[in-house]
Design an enzyme around this catalytic site. Structure first.
Site, PDB file in Angstrom:
ATOM      1  N   LEU A 112       0.823  -1.203   0.000  1.00  0.00           N
ATOM      2  CA  LEU A 112       0.000   0.000   0.000  1.00  0.00           C
ATOM      3  C   LEU A 112       0.859   1.256   0.000  1.00  0.00           C
ATOM      4  O   LEU A 112       1.886   1.332   0.662  1.00  0.00           O
ATOM      5  CB  LEU A 112      -0.906   0.028   1.230  1.00  0.00           C
ATOM      6  CG  LEU A 112      -1.783  -1.196   1.480  1.00  0.00           C
ATOM      7  CD1 LEU A 112      -2.714  -0.918   2.648  1.00  0.00           C
ATOM      8  CD2 LEU A 112      -2.562  -1.568   0.239  1.00  0.00           C
TER       9      LEU A 112
ATOM     10  N   ARG B 256       5.486  10.561  10.324  1.00  0.00           N
ATOM     11  CA  ARG B 256       6.596   9.724  10.768  1.00  0.00           C
ATOM     12  C   ARG B 256       7.780   9.866   9.808  1.00  0.00           C
ATOM     13  O   ARG B 256       7.647   9.703   8.610  1.00  0.00           O
ATOM     14  CB  ARG B 256       6.147   8.266  10.854  1.00  0.00           C
ATOM     15  CG  ARG B 256       5.198   7.986  12.015  1.00  0.00           C
ATOM     16  CD  ARG B 256       4.680   6.571  11.995  1.00  0.00           C
ATOM     17  NE  ARG B 256       3.753   6.335  10.892  1.00  0.00           N
ATOM     18  CZ  ARG B 256       3.157   5.166  10.653  1.00  0.00           C
ATOM     19  NH1 ARG B 256       3.391   4.136  11.455  1.00  0.00           N
ATOM     20  NH2 ARG B 256       2.319   5.026   9.638  1.00  0.00           N
TER      21      ARG B 256
ATOM     22  N   LYS C 201       8.576  -7.666  -0.240  1.00  0.00           N
ATOM     23  CA  LYS C 201       8.327  -6.282   0.183  1.00  0.00           C
ATOM     24  C   LYS C 201       9.638  -5.540   0.444  1.00  0.00           C
ATOM     25  O   LYS C 201       9.822  -4.394   0.014  1.00  0.00           O
ATOM     26  CB  LYS C 201       7.455  -6.283   1.446  1.00  0.00           C
ATOM     27  CG  LYS C 201       7.163  -4.892   2.029  1.00  0.00           C
ATOM     28  CD  LYS C 201       6.308  -4.056   1.101  1.00  0.00           C
ATOM     29  CE  LYS C 201       5.991  -2.686   1.693  1.00  0.00           C
ATOM     30  NZ  LYS C 201       5.125  -2.746   2.875  1.00  0.00           N
TER      31      LYS C 201
ATOM     32  N   CYS D  81       7.879   3.404   6.068  1.00  0.00           N
ATOM     33  CA  CYS D  81       8.259   2.189   5.343  1.00  0.00           C
ATOM     34  C   CYS D  81       9.682   2.226   4.803  1.00  0.00           C
ATOM     35  O   CYS D  81      10.552   1.499   5.286  1.00  0.00           O
ATOM     36  CB  CYS D  81       7.271   1.934   4.202  1.00  0.00           C
ATOM     37  SG  CYS D  81       5.643   1.413   4.766  1.00  0.00           S
TER      38      CYS D  81
ATOM     39  N   LYS E 242       4.440  12.814   2.826  1.00  0.00           N
ATOM     40  CA  LYS E 242       4.042  12.789   1.427  1.00  0.00           C
ATOM     41  C   LYS E 242       2.655  13.408   1.317  1.00  0.00           C
ATOM     42  O   LYS E 242       1.933  13.517   2.319  1.00  0.00           O
ATOM     43  CB  LYS E 242       4.041  11.359   0.872  1.00  0.00           C
ATOM     44  CG  LYS E 242       3.003  10.454   1.514  1.00  0.00           C
ATOM     45  CD  LYS E 242       2.991   9.069   0.892  1.00  0.00           C
ATOM     46  CE  LYS E 242       2.477   9.117  -0.540  1.00  0.00           C
ATOM     47  NZ  LYS E 242       2.334   7.765  -1.125  1.00  0.00           N
TER      48      LYS E 242
END
Length: 441
Positions: A155, A335, A209, A265, A328
């Site tokens: 995602l 974070r 991932k 991420c 973003k």
């Protein structure tokens, strides 16, 4: 079919709502009672386009409800999605697996009395390769007939609903035909629409991932390294990126020079990948990711230096406006936000800083209480000596540079995201600086 989704953060809340939207009966589970209470009324605890309406609709239709009870989860379904976070261990850089382990241990305890013959626990969290095997041993100690599969999520915050309902691929790692059949049943509507289903073993599913995020991070840092070369030579990094991206072997996506990546991420995933590779004795294979990380971090200090140059070499007694706080656009997630890291670095050098963001002001204020915040762009820019464009919200591209010039003290801007129209801003009297671009104004 019935599903539980354990962990209702960015991934889990979206997954639960989307699974209910495609027709499943879903129980969302979390230890955070306040979050569960909000979700139970159809209110997501964070901003994600499209989620609020979908969540409210699923709750009102009775296909989605929430609980804090792991025992209720074990009774509710025989398929459990684990969507909890794997934050970075600040000491080693490795993934902190305590939350994933706690979920599996909790399920194992309650599954001892389960009425279901075969239970499937599906991990979606980003974990080091080998985690699923280790968790299987923990699960089997209490529930020998339970099985673990791994189904990594891909995602993008700001596009999470779309990415769940119309994914580019579904990757699933498992050991049995039963697990494959169960996952194909879960995702049947998506597979019927043509989504590829990539079946694999557990280790490969865990690696996908991390490998994907490491590749994307490398591409971003590469073009930012080229921006540094362009600054030294007078070349234009946007034209360079366009020419490179026209090569079908390279492609234009993620060749966006600027402030670099942040969020929950990419930074932690590349560090965790390096840490795991070193544990496996293969650290040299991904050693380049340390340089990728260093290049990315360097963009923040380069942006601060560029802004300091525009205010005459010192931030003392200067007013700085910052456009953007989220890591973003289309998100309120702050974070590891590059924008806030720059804003705070400027503040620590002596400037008065006011930050604007369309969605993330509350989260930013909680994370950086020493910064000042404004709820509209004009107020943030009032009497500013320099404006820093740090998060590429579409609203900022639509600003009228002439109108904004009448608000600031000095019409000077750092376009750290390389998305503003330099001709329009220069024509309105602005001095514009951007990484890897010839000097304008």
């Amino acid at each position: 079919m019935r599903l539980t989704v354990i962990g209702t953060g960015y991934v889990g809340a979206v997954h639960a709502a989307c699974m209910a939207d495609i027709g499943h009966e879903v129980l969302g589970v979390d230890v955070d009672a306040e979050r569960i209470a909000a979700l139970a009324t159809g209110r997501p605890p964070f901003f994600e386009p499209g989620l609020s309406a979908m969540l409210k609709g699923a709750v009102e239709a009775g296909r989605l409800r929430f609980t804090t009870s792991p025992a209720e989860a074990a009774r509710f379904a025989d398929t459990h999605f684990v969507c909890v976070g794997t934050p970075q261990d600040p000491r080693s850089g490795a993934a902190d697996l305590r939350y994933v382990e706690a979920v599996v241990d909790g399920l194992a305890f309650h599954l001892r009395d389960s009425e279901y013959e075969r239970v499937l626990v599906v991990g979606t969290s980003t974990v080091p390769v080998g985690t699923a095997d280790r968790l299987t041993d923990r699960l089997h100690a209490a529930a020998p007939d339970a099985e673990i599969a791994w189904n990594p999520e891909f995602l993008r915050e700001g596009c999470a609903v779309q990415d769940t309902l119309r994914p580019e691929r579904i990757v699933a790692g498992f050991r049995s035909e039963h697990a494959e059949a169960r996952l194909r049943e879960v995702y049947a509507p998506l597979l019927a629409a043509g989504t590829p289903f990539i079946r694999t073993d557990l280790a490969t599913a865990e690696l996908v991932k991390l490998a994907s995020n490491s590749f994307l991070a490398t591409k971003i840092s590469f073009i930012n390294a080229m921006a540094e070369i362009c600054d030294a030579t007078g070349a234009d990094v946007l034209t360079l990126a366009e020419a490179m991206g026209a090569d079908s072997r390279i492609g234009p996506r993620f060749l966006a020079p600027g402030l670099g990546f942040g969020g929950s991420c990419l930074p932690k995933d590349i560090r965790a990948f390096v840490a795991r590779a070193e544990e496996l004795g293969r650290g040299e294979s991904v050693a380049f990711l340390r340089q990728v990380d260093e290049i990315n971090t360097r963009q923040r200090s380069r942006t601060v230096d560029l802004a300091q140059e525009l205010v005459g070499g010192s931030f003392a007694d200067r007013s700085v406006a910052v456009l953007g706080a989220a890591f973003k656009p289309c998100s309120d997630d702050v974070r590891d936000s590059p924008a806030l890291a720059v804003a705070d670095a400027v503040r620590r050098r002596g400037a008065q800083v006011r930050v604007h963001d369309p969605e993330a002001v509350d989260n930013a204020r909680a994370a950086y209480p020493a910064l000042q915040f404004a709820l509209d762009v004009a107020k943030a820019c009032e009497q500013a000596d320099v404006v820093l464009h740090l998060t590429e919200w579409p609203q900022y591209r639509e600003l009228d540079p002439a109108a904004l010039a009448a608000v600031v003290r000095t019409p000077a801007i750092v376009d750290a995201r390389n998305t503003l129209d330099p001709v329009a801003w220069r024509s309105a009297g602005w001095t514009l600086r951007a990484p890897g671009r010839p000097r304008l104004g």
